[in-house]
Design an enzyme around this catalytic site. Structure first.
Site, short mmCIF file in Angstrom:
data_model
loop_
_atom_site.label_atom_id
_atom_site.label_comp_id
_atom_site.label_asym_id
_atom_site.label_seq_id
_atom_site.Cartn_x
_atom_site.Cartn_y
_atom_site.Cartn_z
N LYS A 66 0.82 -1.20 0.00
CA LYS A 66 0.00 0.00 0.00
C LYS A 66 0.86 1.26 0.00
O LYS A 66 0.59 2.22 -0.74
CB LYS A 66 -0.94 -0.02 1.20
N GLN A 110 -4.76 -1.35 9.94
CA GLN A 110 -4.57 -2.66 9.32
C GLN A 110 -5.19 -3.77 10.16
O GLN A 110 -4.96 -3.87 11.36
CB GLN A 110 -3.07 -2.94 9.13
N ASP A 133 -10.67 2.87 4.03
CA ASP A 133 -10.96 1.44 3.96
C ASP A 133 -12.43 1.18 3.67
O ASP A 133 -12.81 0.09 3.26
CB ASP A 133 -10.58 0.76 5.28
#
Length: 306
Positions: A66, A110, A133
């Site tokens: 990412k 995460q 997200d």
């Protein structure tokens, strides 16, 4: 995204590969141009803050992908590594500081988190306007209602593959294996959504009886598999000419003792039956990163109003 109303293509001897690496590179180039244009107007460079709790090797690998993606398109990023011994309240306080930081456009915590933390509580701690997200309950609710919102990156990546390869969804039967709140459920919602997917969407999961699973997979025009079971879907479980999207990423040890990545679909066998198929690796994975980048520049531009 526009509705695709093309007719399903006839089955070939070998399925057409849905190249996630190529698509993600195209999308990344689009994002880079968008970032460049944004900055030419005198705006600050977009910034993504990533929070990692603990030292899970797989999580570290995903984060590296990412942040590397951010570097390529001109998005600043910073990874905050926190001890897995911290309390949930301490993590929530850390996230709240990022929420209040005007220099941070997107926040990504995460997953998975340590067992003593509740993922839903933590995901909802990120303010919706920085929730790149797409996991906050408000964003989930908004996209379920066809309202503008950040979409979960993996689900959005799957849909982008379908649209860009012009795979028909209108009136088709889409079957999703796996009902996770971050992947299976949002893919199902997008595929059946009014005006963009318009498919009849069915979800199967761990408690779907095997005979019912087989009936559903053999009826699927589009089969999305996200269960984490290597090689679960065999050629005799697939409708000829179906489009197969393999979201699974499984690390296995081969006969030679070496580890390799495989999906939830028996690629060699199924590719002889399907019309389209994604590889693992090189399929959905790169698309997840690309869609995260799209969400981050959208957050910087404050496209979605809350």
């Amino acid at each position: 995204m526009t509705r695709c109303t093309l007719h399903a293509s006839a089955r070939l001897d070998t399925a057409k590969l849905i190249d996630g690496k190529k698509l993600s590179a195209e999308i990344s180039e689009e994002v880079k141009q968008e970032v460049d244009d944004w900055m030419l107007k005198g705006n600050r460079r977009p910034h993504l803050s990533v929070v990692l709790v603990g030292d899970n090797p797989a999580s570290k690998s995903y984060i590296k992908s990412k942040t590397n993606g951010c570097d390529k398109v001109g998005i600043d990023s910073k990874t905050h590594v926190l001890s897995d011994a911290i309390t949930q309240d301490e993590l929530l306080a850390f996230v709240d500081n990022l929420n209040k930081d005007d220099g941070v456009d997107g926040i990504l915590v995460q997953l998975p988190l340590p067992k003593h933390m509740d993922e839903r509580t933590v995901c909802n701690a990120v303010v919706p306007s920085k929730d790149v997200d797409g996991f906050h309950a408000l964003n989930v609710g908004r996209f379920c209602l066809n309202d503008n919102a950040f979409l979960p990156a993996t689900a959005a990546g799957v849909m982008e593959m379908i649209y860009r390869y012009k795979i028909p969804t209108f009136g088709k039967h889409a079957v999703i294996l796996g009902r996770s709140k971050n992947v299976g459920m949002p893919i199902m919602m997008m595929l059946h959504s009014d005006g963009s997917g318009d498919a009849t969407a069915t979800i199967c999961h761990r408690y779907t009886p095997p005979e019912q699973l087989l009936i559903n997979t053999k009826m699927a025009d589009i089969l999305v598999v996200a269960v984490g079971i290597p090689g679960l879907i065999k050629a005799d479980m697939v409708k000829p000419g179906a489009a197969i999207i393999d979201v699974g990423i499984n690390r296995i040890t081969g006969p030679d003792g070496k580890q390799r990545l495989v999906g939830d679909v028996d690629f060699e066998g199924v590719s002889k039956v399907a019309s389209y198929i994604t590889p693992v690796p090189g399929g959905v994975g790169p698309m997840t990163v690309a869609m995260l980048l799209k969400n981050t520049i959208a957050a910087a531009k404050k496209i979605y109003k809350y």
